[in-house]
Structure formats: structure tokens, C-alpha cells
Design a protein around this motif. Structure first.
Motif, short mmCIF file in Angstrom:
data_model
loop_
_atom_site.label_atom_id
_atom_site.label_comp_id
_atom_site.label_asym_id
_atom_site.label_seq_id
_atom_site.Cartn_x
_atom_site.Cartn_y
_atom_site.Cartn_z
N SER B 46 0.65 8.15 -3.32
CA SER B 46 1.62 8.05 -2.24
C SER B 46 1.77 9.43 -1.62
O SER B 46 2.41 10.30 -2.21
CB SER B 46 2.95 7.53 -2.79
N THR B 48 3.15 11.60 1.47
CA THR B 48 4.21 11.41 2.47
C THR B 48 3.81 11.85 3.88
O THR B 48 4.45 11.46 4.85
CB THR B 48 5.46 12.21 2.07
N TYR B 66 -0.27 5.71 1.66
CA TYR B 66 0.65 5.08 0.70
C TYR B 66 0.54 3.56 0.80
O TYR B 66 -0.13 3.04 1.70
CB TYR B 66 2.09 5.54 0.98
N ALA B 86 6.57 5.95 2.75
CA ALA B 86 5.80 6.88 1.92
C ALA B 86 6.66 7.54 0.87
O ALA B 86 6.15 8.24 -0.01
CB ALA B 86 5.16 7.93 2.81
N ASP B 90 4.02 7.72 -6.62
CA ASP B 90 2.62 7.35 -6.85
C ASP B 90 2.60 6.14 -7.80
O ASP B 90 3.53 5.95 -8.58
CB ASP B 90 1.89 8.50 -7.56
N SER B 112 -2.17 -1.19 1.95
CA SER B 112 -2.02 0.26 2.09
C SER B 112 -1.76 0.63 3.54
O SER B 112 -1.89 -0.21 4.44
CB SER B 112 -3.28 0.96 1.59
#
Lengths: 170, 129
Positions: B46, B48, B66, B86, B90, B112
Motif C-alpha cells: 500500500s 500512499t 494500493y 491508500a 500493507d 488494485s
């Protein structure tokens, strides 16, 4: 809508028939402010600027009524988070999940973070219960996580949880 | 000049971008009509899309990458959707509840930010009457 020369008072029998451009602009500004301000600010400012029709709080936080308790989301997360990249959160509610009365969605927000909106979980009555576990990224320092739950009959309700993050994860 | 940090854990090297298919975990005991806890998880980074310049000061960084959506289907009907930003960790783990009204497949689809879909499916069977 009737227009009249500047400086002359409106003489329409029904005031709604006579709306000046200034009035239209003013009403538009109030409407937009009611929608946008809660998104821009946090804490007491958000409380002051939100209409009860938009987001509802318990009238007396010390004496929450059974109706309010059903609609206010419960937040379970630690008060102190060491790793802001992995902050667990559980949102749960006792609200019924019946076809005609259920929680449609739950939103998670943190206005102190560079990314304010964390996520929105949409429910249906087939979920049976409102329960979400997820893990957030939070910036370092003290902040407040807001959870807004929306009931299909009784609107949006908010709860908040203060959290202190040691190492930021954004 | 302020030291520039990138990514998420400020003082560490970002973890490798491992992507693995999602998995669903159901309780061992399931009885008809009960509300059960379902866990869906997936290995996916993930990112950002922002980087930290100084404390509480951020700038645009590497592109965001993400998981943006999770959809849950039970017996081919959409039960829930989770729209994510985001700002989630993770390797997202999401736990939610589901009413086990009938036996049938539970399917979870993760999408995604690059619109790639990853899905997992498992059979919900009653173990108790």
C-alpha cells in the motif's frame, strides 16, 4: 421569479416568488458550507458547523439513550499506537440488519492525516451484523479517528476515538 | 536542508512489493442462520503516493499503489463492498460478518488501484445442525 429594479423593495405577495441574485448566492453558499465545512475541519469546528440533519451526536454524551446507542458506532482501537503503518481498528454496532432498517455504510476518517478518508464499508442486511476489522495508516502524534455510520432510516451518526501514534505510517 | 524520508516507515527500507492471491478464512463451526466472522486477506503493498519531507509535512512522492476495493459475494449475490484509500496498511486484512443463511460459495474480489482484480473463493458448509 420576479425581477425588480435595484433599490426597490420586492412587492410580491409570496416572498418565494421574488428572489434576488444575491439571495440565490447566499442560499447556495450556506448549502455548500453545510456540506463542505465538516469535511474540511475537525473537532469542535465540525461539531459547530454540521446540522443535526447531516451528522448526529448523542444529545447528552453522559446519558446516551437506547436509540442513540443503537446508532452510534463502537470503535475499538488502542489509545497508543507504536507503528502508525499498522493501526488496528474494529467498528461494531448492535443495530438490527433487517431488509427495511439497516446500516448502509460505515466511514473511517482522520482529519489530522494527509489522507483523511481511510475507507467506507458498505453493508447489506445479509451481513447480519455491523462489524469491520481493518488496519489503518496514521500520521505520528495525537489525532482523532472519526467513524460515521449511516442508517437507512435515521441518517448519519458519528463517534470518535483519540489516538496517539508514536511512529507515523503515512 | 531537511533530510528527506520516503514511503511509510520513516527510518526503515520499504518492504519488497510482494503480491499474492487473497485468502478467505471461515470459522470451524458454522450453523444455519448464525452470523459468522469472515476474514479476507491479501499480500499487496500500500503506497500512499506521498512522501514525508519533515514532521507533518508531506509532498507528492512515488505513484500511489494500493488495494482500492474489496467486494464480497455470497451465493453470487453482492453482500458488501469495502472502498479503501491508500491510507490502509500493507497486506490488508479485513474481517467482517456474514449471515450463514444457506450453504454456498463465498467469493472475495480485491481490486488494485491499477484495476487488476484478484479473487478467492471458498465453500460455506454447515458443520452443525
Amino acid at each position: 421569479m420576479k425581477h425588480h429594479p435595484p433599490g426597490k423593495r420586492c412587492e410580491a405577495a409570496w416572498p418565494a416568488e421574488c428572489v434576488t441574485r444575491r439571495e440565490v448566492f447566499r442560499r447556495g453558499l450556506v448549502g455548500i458550507s453545510a456540506l463542505v465545512l465538516p469535511q474540511l475541519f475537525h473537532g469542535s469546528v465540525a461539531r459547530a458547523s454540521t446540522s443535526s440533519d447531516l451528522i448526529q451526536f448523542p444529545r447528552d454524551p453522559k446519558r446516551v439513550t437506547p436509540f442513540e446507542r443503537l446508532h452510534i458506532p463502537r470503535i475499538r482501537m488502542p489509545d497508543v499506537v507504536e507503528d502508525g503503518a499498522n493501526s488496528p481498528i474494529i467498528v461494531a454496532m448492535d443495530h438490527p440488519m433487517e431488509p427495511d432498517h439497516y446500516i448502509t455504510n460505515v466511514q473511517i476518517l482522520d482529519y489530522q492525516d494527509p489522507i483523511i478518508w481511510k475507507g467506507t464499508f458498505n453493508f447489506t442486511p445479509d451481513n447480519g451484523e455491523v462489524y469491520v476489522y481493518s488496519q489503518l495508516r496514521l500520521d505520528s502524534g495525537k489525532s482523532t479517528v472519526y467513524v460515521i455510520a449511516e442508517c437507512n432510516q435515521h441518517g448519519k451518526w458519528v463517534n470518535e476515538h483519540n489516538v496517539d501514534v508514536a511512529v507515523g505510517g503515512c | 536542508m531537511a533530510e528527506q524520508h520516503t514511503g511509510h516507515a520513516q527510518n526503515s527500507i520499504p518492504p519488497p512489493q510482494v503480491i499474492a492471491p487473497p485468502r478467505i478464512r471461515l470459522p470451524i463451526r458454522i450453523s444455519k442462520g448464525k452470523v459468522i466472522k469472515v476474514q479476507a486477506k491479501m499480500r499487496h503493498p500500500s503506497r500512499t503516493g506521498i512522501r514525508m519531507i519533515a514532521e507533518h509535512v508531506f509532498a507528492k512522492g512515488e505513484p500511489a499503489f494500493y488495494i482500492k476495493k474489496m467486494e464480497v459475494f455470497f451465493r453470487d449475490a453482492l453482500v458488501s463492498t469495502y472502498e479503501m484509500s491508500a491510507a490502509l496498511s500493507d497486506d490488508p486484512i479485513v474481517t467482517f460478518k456474514l449471515r450463514a443463511s444457506e450453504e454456498g460459495p463465498v467469493r472475495v474480489v480485491f481490486t488494485s488501484s491499477e484495476d487488476k482484480a484478484y479473487e478467492a473463493s471458498t465453500m460455506l458448509r454447515f458443520t452443525e445442525g
